[in-house]
Write a protein that holds these residues in place. Structure first.
Motif, mmCIF file in Angstrom:
data_model
loop_
_atom_site.group_PDB
_atom_site.id
_atom_site.type_symbol
_atom_site.label_atom_id
_atom_site.label_comp_id
_atom_site.label_asym_id
_atom_site.label_seq_id
_atom_site.Cartn_x
_atom_site.Cartn_y
_atom_site.Cartn_z
ATOM 1 N N LYS A 5 47.019 20.220 -43.559
ATOM 2 C CA LYS A 5 45.563 20.395 -43.422
ATOM 3 C C LYS A 5 45.316 21.540 -42.443
ATOM 4 C CE LYS A 5 44.376 16.553 -45.678
ATOM 5 N NZ LYS A 5 44.369 16.684 -47.146
ATOM 6 N N ASN A 6 44.216 22.248 -42.657
ATOM 7 C CA ASN A 6 43.848 23.371 -41.786
ATOM 8 C C ASN A 6 42.523 23.061 -41.110
ATOM 9 O OD1 ASN A 6 46.068 24.902 -42.801
ATOM 10 N ND2 ASN A 6 44.853 25.247 -44.648
ATOM 11 N N ALA A 7 42.492 23.268 -39.788
ATOM 12 C CA ALA A 7 41.306 22.866 -39.016
ATOM 13 C C ALA A 7 40.751 24.020 -38.195
ATOM 14 C CB ALA A 7 41.679 21.718 -38.081
ATOM 15 N N ILE A 8 39.428 24.152 -38.226
ATOM 16 C CA ILE A 8 38.728 25.019 -37.271
ATOM 17 C C ILE A 8 38.186 24.113 -36.169
ATOM 18 C CG2 ILE A 8 36.700 26.471 -36.848
ATOM 19 C CD1 ILE A 8 36.762 27.366 -39.751
ATOM 20 N N VAL A 9 38.451 24.472 -34.916
ATOM 21 C CA VAL A 9 37.818 23.773 -33.791
ATOM 22 C C VAL A 9 37.062 24.831 -32.998
ATOM 23 C CG1 VAL A 9 38.125 22.251 -31.812
ATOM 24 C CG2 VAL A 9 39.789 22.175 -33.704
ATOM 25 N N THR A 10 35.733 24.809 -33.064
ATOM 26 C CA THR A 10 34.971 25.823 -32.330
ATOM 27 C C THR A 10 34.990 25.487 -30.838
ATOM 28 O OG1 THR A 10 32.793 24.761 -32.462
ATOM 29 C CG2 THR A 10 33.464 26.120 -34.354
ATOM 30 N N GLY A 11 34.951 26.519 -30.011
ATOM 31 C CA GLY A 11 34.971 26.302 -28.557
ATOM 32 C C GLY A 11 36.217 25.581 -28.091
ATOM 33 N N SER A 12 37.387 26.038 -28.560
ATOM 34 C CA SER A 12 38.622 25.282 -28.262
ATOM 35 C C SER A 12 39.544 26.014 -27.290
ATOM 36 C CB SER A 12 39.357 24.955 -29.562
ATOM 37 O OG SER A 12 39.465 26.084 -30.392
ATOM 38 N N THR A 13 38.981 26.936 -26.499
ATOM 39 C CA THR A 13 39.799 27.581 -25.464
ATOM 40 C C THR A 13 39.687 26.844 -24.138
ATOM 41 O OG1 THR A 13 37.953 29.100 -25.041
ATOM 42 C CG2 THR A 13 39.704 29.873 -26.514
ATOM 43 N N VAL A 84 39.797 25.621 -45.323
ATOM 44 C CA VAL A 84 39.284 24.850 -44.178
ATOM 45 C C VAL A 84 39.100 23.402 -44.640
ATOM 46 C CG1 VAL A 84 37.509 24.618 -42.397
ATOM 47 C CG2 VAL A 84 38.037 26.894 -43.337
ATOM 48 N N ASP A 85 39.990 22.513 -44.183
ATOM 49 C CA ASP A 85 39.907 21.100 -44.547
ATOM 50 C C ASP A 85 39.149 20.297 -43.495
ATOM 51 O OD1 ASP A 85 41.822 21.304 -46.850
ATOM 52 O OD2 ASP A 85 43.157 21.934 -45.215
ATOM 53 N N ILE A 86 39.274 20.744 -42.243
ATOM 54 C CA ILE A 86 38.658 20.031 -41.120
ATOM 55 C C ILE A 86 37.844 21.030 -40.309
ATOM 56 C CG2 ILE A 86 39.139 18.799 -38.948
ATOM 57 C CD1 ILE A 86 41.845 17.915 -40.286
ATOM 58 N N LEU A 87 36.599 20.675 -40.039
ATOM 59 C CA LEU A 87 35.749 21.512 -39.184
ATOM 60 C C LEU A 87 35.276 20.654 -38.016
ATOM 61 C CD1 LEU A 87 33.902 23.975 -38.493
ATOM 62 C CD2 LEU A 87 32.179 22.927 -40.008
ATOM 63 N N VAL A 88 35.615 21.076 -36.804
ATOM 64 C CA VAL A 88 35.114 20.388 -35.614
ATOM 65 C C VAL A 88 34.150 21.341 -34.916
ATOM 66 C CG1 VAL A 88 35.665 19.216 -33.450
ATOM 67 C CG2 VAL A 88 37.281 19.110 -35.373
ATOM 68 N N ASN A 89 32.863 21.001 -34.969
ATOM 69 C CA ASN A 89 31.835 21.805 -34.297
ATOM 70 C C ASN A 89 31.727 21.325 -32.861
ATOM 71 O OD1 ASN A 89 30.736 23.629 -36.317
ATOM 72 N ND2 ASN A 89 30.087 21.772 -37.395
ATOM 73 N N ASN A 90 32.341 22.079 -31.966
ATOM 74 C CA ASN A 90 32.441 21.627 -30.571
ATOM 75 C C ASN A 90 31.833 22.605 -29.566
ATOM 76 O OD1 ASN A 90 33.933 20.152 -28.196
ATOM 77 N ND2 ASN A 90 34.579 22.299 -28.095
ATOM 78 N N ILE A 110 21.044 28.041 -26.257
ATOM 79 C CA ILE A 110 21.526 26.657 -26.415
ATOM 80 C C ILE A 110 21.247 26.154 -27.833
ATOM 81 C CG2 ILE A 110 21.188 24.254 -25.651
ATOM 82 C CD1 ILE A 110 20.906 25.358 -22.783
ATOM 83 N N LEU A 111 20.058 26.448 -28.337
ATOM 84 C CA LEU A 111 19.753 26.019 -29.720
ATOM 85 C C LEU A 111 20.704 26.689 -30.713
ATOM 86 C CD1 LEU A 111 17.415 24.083 -30.844
ATOM 87 C CD2 LEU A 111 17.397 24.572 -28.429
ATOM 88 N N ALA A 112 21.002 27.981 -30.481
ATOM 89 C CA ALA A 112 21.881 28.718 -31.401
ATOM 90 C C ALA A 112 23.315 28.190 -31.339
ATOM 91 C CB ALA A 112 21.864 30.211 -31.059
ATOM 92 N N ILE A 113 23.851 28.028 -30.123
ATOM 93 C CA ILE A 113 25.278 27.672 -29.983
ATOM 94 C C ILE A 113 25.493 26.172 -30.218
ATOM 95 C CG2 ILE A 113 27.219 27.575 -28.349
ATOM 96 C CD1 ILE A 113 25.899 30.135 -27.031
ATOM 97 N N ASN A 114 24.617 25.334 -29.675
ATOM 98 C CA ASN A 114 24.848 23.882 -29.730
ATOM 99 C C ASN A 114 24.354 23.245 -31.023
ATOM 100 O OD1 ASN A 114 25.380 24.599 -27.069
ATOM 101 N ND2 ASN A 114 24.471 22.771 -26.183
ATOM 102 N N LEU A 115 23.401 23.900 -31.723
ATOM 103 C CA LEU A 115 22.862 23.285 -32.947
ATOM 104 C C LEU A 115 23.029 24.178 -34.184
ATOM 105 C CD1 LEU A 115 21.296 21.186 -34.602
ATOM 106 C CD2 LEU A 115 19.164 22.157 -33.710
ATOM 107 N N SER A 116 22.440 25.381 -34.167
ATOM 108 C CA SER A 116 22.449 26.196 -35.389
ATOM 109 C C SER A 116 23.866 26.560 -35.826
ATOM 110 C CB SER A 116 21.619 27.469 -35.191
ATOM 111 O OG SER A 116 20.275 27.125 -34.938
ATOM 112 N N SER A 117 24.785 26.729 -34.869
ATOM 113 C CA SER A 117 26.174 27.066 -35.242
ATOM 114 C C SER A 117 26.777 25.971 -36.125
ATOM 115 C CB SER A 117 27.038 27.268 -33.999
ATOM 116 O OG SER A 117 27.305 26.035 -33.376
ATOM 117 N N ASN A 118 26.396 24.711 -35.872
ATOM 118 C CA ASN A 118 26.907 23.601 -36.697
ATOM 119 C C ASN A 118 26.469 23.790 -38.152
ATOM 120 O OD1 ASN A 118 27.330 20.669 -34.670
ATOM 121 N ND2 ASN A 118 27.018 22.715 -33.879
#
Ligand code: NAD
Length: 260
Positions: A5-13, A84-90, A110-118
């Protein structure tokens, strides 16, 4: 469990996202890391995760406040990992101020990064998930997706929005192999919260340890921080087959915060 499986985890640094990326890799998933930071540090995280767990790990510096870069993140993941099998909007940021003092550019960010990006990320990966009839979308909301606190207008608005978006996507995919859920953590001691601890220590002229206790005692009945590893373990469970009928849920992991 998540081999191939392939996963994107946003904000994972950093923080919770990094904990989630490592846990998914430990269970065999290839990972697209995303986020900002020192490039040497990010390369070390990337290569160590790949070597330790024997999976492919890439990094994208896509800015989650920019829809075009979010689309590119999805395209880069398909090109480098295959799908992309797994998407973690973080990815998320915080700013605190009374509503009348709240800087409008902070509200927009905050609206763009925490909500609209999802929304943009889900929109980009959904066609591929539907073609394969399998997908896991995990949105990292917050206790502030369920209840409010003063001075957090943008954050609380965005996180309530994430919980709503999660329900809609879960309904639209209800008869498929794709699930969408939100996780609602209480206080987790990451750089995002450390800033709030430092601000409290400075404001009330108290030591850092006392500021941590005060922060916890205001909201979190357990008086203990949730750990990134605990949020990561719940994320891994949501990606499992056992979780296939958990859909549209907002799962609290908050030391009792919203039980009050
Ligand atoms: P953190 O500051 O440790 O990490 C945030 C990550 O997001 C970093 O990797 C950073 O580089 C990345 N990021 C920030 N802006 C970005 C952008 N524009 N584009 C791409 N990446 C970006 O924070 P954290 O505490 O680990 O928070 C992670 C998530 O968990 C956030 O959505 C936050 O709201 C949520 N959350 C945190 C807590 C907590 O107590 N720490 C509680 C509930 C929910």
């Amino acid at each position: 469990m998540l081999k191939d499986k392939n996963a994107i985890v946003t904000g994972s640094t950093s923080g919770i996202g990094l904990g989630i990326a490592r846990a998914l890799a430990r269970h065999g998933a290839n990972i697209m890391l995303n986020g900002f930071g020192d490039l040497d540090d990010i390369e070390r995280i990337r290569s160590e995760t790949a070597e330790q767990y024997g999976v492919a790990v890439s990094h994208s510096g896509a800015d989650m406040s920019k829809p075009a870069e979010i689309r590119e993140l999805a395209e880069q993941t398909v090109a480098e990992l295959g799908a992309v099998d797994i998407l973690v909007n973080n990815a998320g940021i915080q700013h605190t101020a009374l509503v009348e003092d709240f800087p409008t550019e902070k509200w927009d960010a905050i609206l763009a990064i925490n909500l609209s990006s999802n929304f943009h990320a889900i929109r980009a990966v959904m066609p591929g998930m539907k073609r394969r009839n399998w997908g896991r979308i995990v949105n990292i909301a917050s206790a502030h997706g369920l209840v409010a606190s003063a001075t957090k207008a943008a954050y609380v608005t965005a996180k309530h929005g994430v919980v709503g978006l999660t329900k809609v996507v879960a309904l639209e995919t209800a008869t498929t192999g794709i699930t969408c859920n939100a996780i609602c953590p209480g206080w987790v001691l990451t750089p995002l919260v450390q800033k709030q601890v430092d601000a409290l220590a400075q404001r009330d002229r108290i030591p850092i340890e006392q500021a941590k206790e005060r922060l916890l005692s205001e909201k979190q009945p357990s008086r203990a921080f949730v750990t990134p590893e605990q949020v990561a373990a719940l994320t891994v469970f949501l990606c499992s087959e056992d979780a296939a009928q958990i859909r549209g849920a907002a799962l609290s992991i908050d030391g009792g915060w919203v039980a009050q």
